[in-house]
Write an enzyme that holds these catalytic residues in place. Structure first.
Site, PDB file in Angstrom:
ATOM      1  N   GLN A 119      -7.806 -14.971  14.523  1.00  0.00           N
ATOM      2  CA  GLN A 119      -8.893 -14.412  13.724  1.00  0.00           C
ATOM      3  C   GLN A 119      -9.949 -15.442  13.381  1.00  0.00           C
ATOM      4  O   GLN A 119     -11.110 -15.094  13.147  1.00  0.00           O
ATOM      5  CB  GLN A 119      -8.312 -13.765  12.465  1.00  0.00           C
ATOM      6  CG  GLN A 119      -7.561 -12.484  12.800  1.00  0.00           C
ATOM      7  CD  GLN A 119      -6.620 -12.049  11.702  1.00  0.00           C
ATOM      8  OE1 GLN A 119      -6.160 -12.862  10.895  1.00  0.00           O
ATOM      9  NE2 GLN A 119      -6.314 -10.774  11.658  1.00  0.00           N
ATOM     10  N   ASN A 136      -1.399 -16.088   2.261  1.00  0.00           N
ATOM     11  CA  ASN A 136      -2.541 -15.990   3.165  1.00  0.00           C
ATOM     12  C   ASN A 136      -2.003 -16.091   4.593  1.00  0.00           C
ATOM     13  O   ASN A 136      -0.803 -16.260   4.816  1.00  0.00           O
ATOM     14  CB  ASN A 136      -3.559 -17.103   2.873  1.00  0.00           C
ATOM     15  CG  ASN A 136      -4.895 -16.870   3.557  1.00  0.00           C
ATOM     16  OD1 ASN A 136      -5.463 -15.784   3.469  1.00  0.00           O
ATOM     17  ND2 ASN A 136      -5.400 -17.880   4.244  1.00  0.00           N
ATOM     18  N   LYS A 137      -2.896 -15.995   5.552  1.00  0.00           N
ATOM     19  CA  LYS A 137      -2.498 -15.993   6.952  1.00  0.00           C
ATOM     20  C   LYS A 137      -1.577 -17.173   7.276  1.00  0.00           C
ATOM     21  O   LYS A 137      -1.756 -18.275   6.757  1.00  0.00           O
ATOM     22  CB  LYS A 137      -3.745 -16.063   7.839  1.00  0.00           C
ATOM     23  CG  LYS A 137      -3.473 -15.812   9.305  1.00  0.00           C
ATOM     24  CD  LYS A 137      -3.047 -14.376   9.534  1.00  0.00           C
ATOM     25  CE  LYS A 137      -2.834 -14.097  11.008  1.00  0.00           C
ATOM     26  NZ  LYS A 137      -2.448 -12.693  11.245  1.00  0.00           N
ATOM     27  N   ARG A 163       0.823  -1.984   5.403  1.00  0.00           N
ATOM     28  CA  ARG A 163       0.841  -3.448   5.292  1.00  0.00           C
ATOM     29  C   ARG A 163       1.298  -3.814   3.891  1.00  0.00           C
ATOM     30  O   ARG A 163       0.564  -3.606   2.923  1.00  0.00           O
ATOM     31  CB  ARG A 163      -0.539  -4.054   5.568  1.00  0.00           C
ATOM     32  CG  ARG A 163      -1.044  -3.831   6.982  1.00  0.00           C
ATOM     33  CD  ARG A 163      -2.123  -4.827   7.365  1.00  0.00           C
ATOM     34  NE  ARG A 163      -1.565  -6.138   7.626  1.00  0.00           N
ATOM     35  CZ  ARG A 163      -2.304  -7.238   7.816  1.00  0.00           C
ATOM     36  NH1 ARG A 163      -3.605  -7.176   7.747  1.00  0.00           N
ATOM     37  NH2 ARG A 163      -1.726  -8.387   8.062  1.00  0.00           N
ATOM     38  N   ARG A 203      -9.327  -5.222   8.504  1.00  0.00           N
ATOM     39  CA  ARG A 203      -8.466  -6.263   7.958  1.00  0.00           C
ATOM     40  C   ARG A 203      -9.268  -7.108   6.978  1.00  0.00           C
ATOM     41  O   ARG A 203     -10.482  -7.006   6.892  1.00  0.00           O
ATOM     42  CB  ARG A 203      -7.882  -7.139   9.079  1.00  0.00           C
ATOM     43  CG  ARG A 203      -8.861  -7.456  10.139  1.00  0.00           C
ATOM     44  CD  ARG A 203      -8.959  -8.869  10.599  1.00  0.00           C
ATOM     45  NE  ARG A 203      -8.862  -9.872   9.599  1.00  0.00           N
ATOM     46  CZ  ARG A 203      -9.907 -10.407   8.975  1.00  0.00           C
ATOM     47  NH1 ARG A 203     -11.131  -9.966   9.202  1.00  0.00           N
ATOM     48  NH2 ARG A 203      -9.738 -11.369   8.108  1.00  0.00           N
ATOM     49  N   GLY A 204      -8.526  -7.940   6.254  1.00  0.00           N
ATOM     50  CA  GLY A 204      -9.098  -8.684   5.148  1.00  0.00           C
ATOM     51  C   GLY A 204      -8.791  -7.928   3.869  1.00  0.00           C
ATOM     52  O   GLY A 204      -9.066  -6.723   3.784  1.00  0.00           O
ATOM     53  N   ALA A 205      -8.217  -8.597   2.885  1.00  0.00           N
ATOM     54  CA  ALA A 205      -7.734  -7.906   1.698  1.00  0.00           C
ATOM     55  C   ALA A 205      -8.794  -7.017   1.040  1.00  0.00           C
ATOM     56  O   ALA A 205      -8.543  -5.833   0.805  1.00  0.00           O
ATOM     57  CB  ALA A 205      -7.170  -8.918   0.693  1.00  0.00           C
ATOM     58  N   ASP A 209      -4.371 -12.938   0.348  1.00  0.00           N
ATOM     59  CA  ASP A 209      -4.014 -11.526   0.323  1.00  0.00           C
ATOM     60  C   ASP A 209      -3.265 -11.148  -0.946  1.00  0.00           C
ATOM     61  O   ASP A 209      -3.240  -9.988  -1.319  1.00  0.00           O
ATOM     62  CB  ASP A 209      -3.167 -11.180   1.550  1.00  0.00           C
ATOM     63  CG  ASP A 209      -3.997 -11.186   2.818  1.00  0.00           C
ATOM     64  OD1 ASP A 209      -4.432 -10.115   3.237  1.00  0.00           O
ATOM     65  OD2 ASP A 209      -4.235 -12.276   3.378  1.00  0.00           O
TER      66      ASP A 209
END
Length: 370
Positions: free
Chosen positions: A227, A278-279, A101, A46-48, A268
């Protein structure tokens, strides 16, 4: 730490399973499209930027596996020359991975980039002998092009992390008024685990720490997958940074107390007008920062800028399994059985709330126009 890499034989991708951190550091090997899809969807990777690196290597591994087919099979219904069959099969596998995703633009960007590298080789072979029909570059040439493009994505990400870290550090030190530790609030995770080296939002903190700058970081736990708690505190603690974990609804308190001089978050996707995804919870942090007069910085690679996306309203927002907030991380469910849940993975922060967007190319300030 090296948490995403192509296997030595080139036919699989090896990742550190981030879903198990911080309690277990376990590396897993992925070789099928289904395993790769699941790893992205379940946030094992995970993480762009890291998703982009992973996608490149996943496509390289799948392309390498096709070398054993002679001639290339047409299992996906493809027809035509072997180059055409290879490209159709790889395109279909790429579209499958991209569907895992929808919000993170780096996933589609990386898949499209490695496929483009293969298409360049295919066209080069045909242009070299335009008078012949069914000219092929060859499966190995196309697979090697995908592999090299994947390695290039990874190397460029390392340089990108270094540049973002330096730009962000220069920005925050510019407003430093004393030798006291710099107070930073973070949300979610955008450190080395989400990229290749320094990370994006954590990059200035890690680079500054190496240079002797003292930071005092408040890390939001970041619901629903924690996270911030599981990954950001893990990375910062390992790097020797003074980090304090707080619940998401404590951000206002630490800001009001004057403990925070800047907010660093990743992203993202960035829309053409500067709106950022973003999250979930990032937008709320931005609103609080605006209220308390605290600079709010979005840090990410230029590849997350989607100039084809006019505004944040055009960014697709992934909605995840309701059980992530009903029962995940609990020994027993913490909500009544069957209760309705709303569990979006991201939210959009309006560009008017963002002090600057920092990429490897520099610091961009409003009005944003990408």
């Amino acid at each position: 730490m090296e948490h995403v890499r192509l296997s030595e034989n080139g036919s699989s991708v090896i990742i550190l399973d981030q879903s198990l951190l911080p309690n277990e550091e376990k590396y897993i090997e992925l070789s099928t499209p289904e395993e790769m899809f699941e790893a992205i969807q379940k946030l094992r990777v995970r993480g762009a930027p890291a998703i982009g690196i992973f996608a490149g290597y996943a496509m390289a591994a799948l392309a390498h596996q096709m070398l054993k087919y002679k001639p290339i099979s047409s299992c996906c219904g493809a027809s035509g020359t072997s180059d055409d069959v290879f490209m159709q099969e790889m395109t279909e596998k790429g579209e499958y991975l991209k569907s895992s995703r929808p919000t993170a633009v780096n996933l589609a960007w990386a898949v499209d980039r490695v496929l483009h590298a293969a298409r360049v080789e295919m066209h080069r072979a045909r242009q070299a002998d335009p008078n012949r029909l069914n000219v092929n570059a060859g499966t190995k040439v196309l697979a090697d092009a995908i592999r090299e493009a994947a390695f290039a994505i990874h190397e460029e990400d390392k340089a990108m992390c270094q540049a973002i870290a330096q730009h962000g550090l220069d920005e925050v030190l510019k407003n430093r008024t004393s030798g006291e530790p710099v107070g930073i609030l973070t949300h979610c995770n955008a450190g080395p685990l989400a990229t290749s080296e320094y990370g994006t939002a954590l990059g200035p903190i890690l680079l500054g720490t190496e240079q002797g700058v003292q930071f005092r970081v408040f890390a939001d736990e970041t619901r629903p997958l924690l996270q911030g708690a599981r990954l950001t505190t893990y990375e910062l603690q390992k790097a020797g940074v003074d980090v304090t974990l707080i619940c998401d609804n404590m951000a206002s308190t630490v800001m009001k107390n004057g403990w925070v001089q800047a907010v660093f978050v990743g992203c993202d996707r960035v829309a053409a007008n500067g709106d950022t995804a973003n999250k979930i919870g990032t937008s709320g942090v931005a609103i609080l920062a605006k209220h308390y007069g605290i600079p709010f910085y979005v840090l990410g690679p230029s590849s997350t800028i989607d100039s084809n996306c006019p505004t944040g309203a055009d960014i697709p927002i992934e909605e995840r399994d309701p059980d992530e907030i009903r029962e995940k991380f609990y020994e027993q469910p913490m909500a009544p059985e069957g209760v309705r849940c709303f569990n979006p993975s991201f939210d959009v922060t309006d560009h008017e709330l963002i002090t600057a967007i920092i990429t490897e190319k520099g610091v961009f300030r409003p009005p944003y126009s990408f």
